[in-house]
Design a protein around this motif. Structure first.
Motif, PDB file in Angstrom:
ATOM      1  N   GLY A  16      -8.402 113.250 -37.266  1.00 51.53           N
ATOM      2  CA  GLY A  16      -7.781 112.505 -38.358  1.00 51.53           C
ATOM      3  C   GLY A  16      -7.056 111.261 -37.872  1.00 51.53           C
ATOM      4  N   ILE A  17      -6.405 111.364 -36.718  1.00 51.19           N
ATOM      5  CA  ILE A  17      -5.680 110.213 -36.177  1.00 51.19           C
ATOM      6  C   ILE A  17      -6.651 109.110 -35.790  1.00 51.19           C
ATOM      7  N   ARG A  18      -7.745 109.473 -35.110  1.00 46.01           N
ATOM      8  CA  ARG A  18      -8.713 108.448 -34.699  1.00 46.01           C
ATOM      9  C   ARG A  18      -9.383 107.816 -35.912  1.00 46.01           C
ATOM     10  N   LEU A  19      -9.582 108.604 -36.954  1.00 46.52           N
ATOM     11  CA  LEU A  19     -10.147 108.046 -38.182  1.00 46.52           C
ATOM     12  C   LEU A  19      -9.178 107.030 -38.787  1.00 46.52           C
ATOM     13  N   ASP A  20      -7.886 107.343 -38.765  1.00 45.80           N
ATOM     14  CA  ASP A  20      -6.884 106.400 -39.268  1.00 45.80           C
ATOM     15  C   ASP A  20      -6.863 105.118 -38.437  1.00 45.80           C
ATOM     16  N   VAL A  21      -6.944 105.268 -37.114  1.00 45.76           N
ATOM     17  CA  VAL A  21      -6.949 104.103 -36.227  1.00 45.76           C
ATOM     18  C   VAL A  21      -8.151 103.218 -36.531  1.00 45.76           C
ATOM     19  N   PHE A  22      -9.311 103.849 -36.662  1.00 47.19           N
ATOM     20  CA  PHE A  22     -10.529 103.073 -36.905  1.00 47.19           C
ATOM     21  C   PHE A  22     -10.458 102.352 -38.248  1.00 47.19           C
ATOM     22  N   ARG A  23      -9.940 103.014 -39.269  1.00 45.01           N
ATOM     23  CA  ARG A  23      -9.840 102.385 -40.589  1.00 45.01           C
ATOM     24  C   ARG A  23      -8.874 101.200 -40.560  1.00 45.01           C
ATOM     25  N   LEU A  24      -7.781 101.331 -39.808  1.00 45.47           N
ATOM     26  CA  LEU A  24      -6.852 100.207 -39.673  1.00 45.47           C
ATOM     27  C   LEU A  24      -7.528  99.014 -39.008  1.00 45.47           C
ATOM     28  N   LEU A  25      -8.362  99.295 -38.007  1.00 48.84           N
ATOM     29  CA  LEU A  25      -9.050  98.205 -37.307  1.00 48.84           C
ATOM     30  C   LEU A  25     -10.122  97.577 -38.191  1.00 48.84           C
ATOM     31  N   VAL A  26     -10.791  98.377 -38.991  1.00 46.26           N
ATOM     32  CA  VAL A  26     -11.774  97.833 -39.939  1.00 46.26           C
ATOM     33  C   VAL A  26     -11.072  96.903 -40.916  1.00 46.26           C
ATOM     34  N   ARG A  27      -9.923  97.345 -41.406  1.00 45.65           N
ATOM     35  CA  ARG A  27      -9.168  96.539 -42.360  1.00 45.65           C
ATOM     36  C   ARG A  27      -8.679  95.234 -41.734  1.00 45.65           C
ATOM     37  N   ALA A  28      -8.350  95.277 -40.442  1.00 45.79           N
ATOM     38  CA  ALA A  28      -7.838  94.081 -39.762  1.00 45.79           C
ATOM     39  C   ALA A  28      -8.903  93.011 -39.589  1.00 45.79           C
ATOM     40  N   GLY A  29     -10.178  93.408 -39.632  1.00 50.03           N
ATOM     41  CA  GLY A  29     -11.263  92.436 -39.502  1.00 50.03           C
ATOM     42  C   GLY A  29     -11.407  91.901 -38.093  1.00 50.03           C
ATOM     43  N   PRO A  30     -12.015  90.726 -37.945  1.00 50.56           N
ATOM     44  CA  PRO A  30     -12.292  90.177 -36.612  1.00 50.56           C
ATOM     45  C   PRO A  30     -11.068  89.934 -35.758  1.00 50.56           C
ATOM     46  N   GLN A  31      -9.905  89.731 -36.373  1.00 52.43           N
ATOM     47  CA  GLN A  31      -8.713  89.453 -35.583  1.00 52.43           C
ATOM     48  C   GLN A  31      -8.214  90.685 -34.844  1.00 52.43           C
ATOM     49  N   GLY A  32      -8.563  91.881 -35.344  1.00 55.59           N
ATOM     50  CA  GLY A  32      -8.166  93.100 -34.680  1.00 55.59           C
ATOM     51  C   GLY A  32      -6.656  93.305 -34.666  1.00 55.59           C
ATOM     52  N   ARG A  33      -6.204  94.234 -33.831  1.00 51.79           N
ATOM     53  CA  ARG A  33      -4.778  94.518 -33.693  1.00 51.79           C
ATOM     54  C   ARG A  33      -4.474  94.916 -32.256  1.00 51.79           C
ATOM     55  N   VAL A  34      -3.261  94.602 -31.818  1.00 51.57           N
ATOM     56  CA  VAL A  34      -2.835  95.054 -30.498  1.00 51.57           C
ATOM     57  C   VAL A  34      -2.323  96.485 -30.638  1.00 51.57           C
ATOM     58  N   ALA A  35      -2.266  97.188 -29.502  1.00 50.53           N
ATOM     59  CA  ALA A  35      -1.924  98.606 -29.520  1.00 50.53           C
ATOM     60  C   ALA A  35      -0.560  98.861 -30.153  1.00 50.53           C
ATOM     61  N   GLY A  36       0.409  97.986 -29.869  1.00 50.52           N
ATOM     62  CA  GLY A  36       1.749  98.176 -30.420  1.00 50.52           C
ATOM     63  C   GLY A  36       1.766  98.149 -31.936  1.00 50.52           C
ATOM     64  N   GLU A  37       0.964  97.274 -32.531  1.00 48.12           N
ATOM     65  CA  GLU A  37       0.887  97.201 -33.990  1.00 48.12           C
ATOM     66  C   GLU A  37       0.299  98.486 -34.563  1.00 48.12           C
ATOM     67  N   LEU A  38      -0.738  98.999 -33.911  1.00 50.22           N
ATOM     68  CA  LEU A  38      -1.361 100.234 -34.369  1.00 50.22           C
ATOM     69  C   LEU A  38      -0.387 101.403 -34.263  1.00 50.22           C
ATOM     70  N   ALA A  39       0.315 101.486 -33.130  1.00 51.54           N
ATOM     71  CA  ALA A  39       1.272 102.576 -32.932  1.00 51.54           C
ATOM     72  C   ALA A  39       2.370 102.543 -33.978  1.00 51.54           C
ATOM     73  N   SER A  40       2.860 101.334 -34.286  1.00 54.70           N
ATOM     74  CA  SER A  40       3.916 101.181 -35.281  1.00 54.70           C
ATOM     75  C   SER A  40       3.429 101.568 -36.668  1.00 54.70           C
ATOM     76  N   ALA A  41       2.222 101.137 -37.013  1.00 52.42           N
ATOM     77  CA  ALA A  41       1.672 101.425 -38.345  1.00 52.42           C
ATOM     78  C   ALA A  41       1.454 102.915 -38.561  1.00 52.42           C
ATOM     79  N   LEU A  42       1.090 103.629 -37.500  1.00 56.77           N
ATOM     80  CA  LEU A  42       0.774 105.049 -37.615  1.00 56.77           C
ATOM     81  C   LEU A  42       1.926 105.953 -37.196  1.00 56.77           C
ATOM     82  N   GLY A  43       3.010 105.362 -36.658  1.00 51.19           N
ATOM     83  CA  GLY A  43       4.142 106.161 -36.218  1.00 51.19           C
ATOM     84  C   GLY A  43       3.825 107.042 -35.023  1.00 51.19           C
ATOM     85  N   LEU A  44       2.995 106.523 -34.111  1.00 51.69           N
ATOM     86  CA  LEU A  44       2.571 107.299 -32.950  1.00 51.69           C
ATOM     87  C   LEU A  44       3.198 106.755 -31.673  1.00 51.69           C
ATOM     88  N   PRO A  45       3.504 107.624 -30.703  1.00 53.69           N
ATOM     89  CA  PRO A  45       3.930 107.137 -29.390  1.00 53.69           C
ATOM     90  C   PRO A  45       2.784 106.377 -28.734  1.00 53.69           C
TER      91      PRO A  45
END
Length: 298
Positions: A16-45
């Motif tokens: 479920g977590i990896r699915l959430d990560v992938f969906r966030l990256l799909v939504r971000a489009g070509p610009q993508g996201r850095v790891a810190g942004e993903l961690a903050s959005a998902l509340g993950l260490p």
């Protein structure tokens, strides 16, 4: 794509977590996201997130590029298209038009969301949004103030083009009294309002949503249910008026401020020419609306 690669992709997405990560990256489009942004959005260490990103990268679903001290991650949409093609290339004996996978019209002859749902058709054209009545779901944790206000506003100004609902991940069970007071003061109908769980909208027989908007930061970081119909999603965070301190008038002013901010955003949303924009363009516009500066209390 071969069977081995497809199995690897599905194994990577089975978390479920990896699915959430992938969906966030799909939504971000070509610009993508850095790891810190993903961690903050998902509340993950960060260390936990690194494990999941590595699994997605090994499956070929995510690419990484070094940017100074950071890694920028992007969803590999070519890989995903290959996975979908692998699943569907032999659909209906090699005739995907029979079930609409080639983008052709349904044999039911109906294009409304309700009719598609009744017929068991949950797939929406990816090329553009059609000119129809759109179902919109607003989410906040308690479903007692912000999401309720957004629901009521859109049902009035949507002029039949939008049908709005609201729900919460941990519903309070009743609409906040000041929500009702502020809405009634502006002439909105509050007779049918209730605080309810988002589970009502994730069931197989739930109405098919076109848009899902989160309006509080808490719920934006939660793992949402899978919504029927693959709706477009965006975060429209606004301050929680329930947390306002001070006397009664000051607290009422906070609720009025929330109403005005959501009204401004929804006016922009309802003015979008949805029938002439493709899904990516619509996604860009609803993200942009969500980034509008927050209203400032006087």
């Amino acid at each position: 794509m071969d069977k081995k690669a497809a199995v690897s992709a599905f194994e990577a997405l089975s978390s479920g977590i990896r699915l959430d990560v992938f969906r966030l990256l799909v939504r971000a489009g070509p610009q993508g996201r850095v790891a810190g942004e993903l961690a903050s959005a998902l509340g993950l260490p960060p260390t936990n997130l690194s494990f999941h990103l590595k699994a997605l990268a090994q499956a070929g679903l995510v690419s990484a590029e070094q940017e100074g001290r950071f890694q920028r991650y992007r969803a590999d949409m070519a890989r995903m298209r290959g996975l979908i093609a692998y699943l569907t290339e032999e659909c209906c004996g090699g005739a995907p038009a029979l079930c609409g996978l080639d983008g052709s019209a349904s044999t039911t002859g109906s294009t409304t969301p309700a009719a598609r749902h009744a017929a068991g058709q949950t797939r929406r054209p990816e090329s553009s949004m059609s000119d129809e009545c759109y179902n919109v779901l607003f989410l906040c944790s308690a479903n007692s103030a912000r999401s309720i206000i957004a629901e009521v506003i859109l049902n009035r100004i949507g002029q039949g083009r939008f049908k709005a609902c609201s729900a919460g991940s941990a519903p309070r069970g009743e609409v906040h009294p000041m929500t009702l007071q502020v809405l009634k003061a502006q002439g909105y109908d509050t007779s049918a309002l209730r605080s309810k769980s988002w589970d009502e909208f994730s069931a197989p027989d739930a109405p098919q949503m076109d848009f899902v908007f989160t309006v509080c930061d808490t719920i934006a970081g939660e793992t949402c249910p899978v919504w029927p119909g693959q709706p477009l999603t965006a975060h429209w965070g606004v301050a929680d008026p329930v947390k306002a301190e001070g006397g009664e008038q000051r607290r009422l002013d906070a609720f009025s401020l929330t109403l005005n901010q959501l009204l401004d955003r929804l006016r922009l949303f309802t003015s979008l020419p949805l029938a002439t924009l493709d899904r990516l363009a619509v996604q860009h516009e609803i993200d942009r609306i969500g980034q509008m500066p927050a209203a400032v209390e006087a």
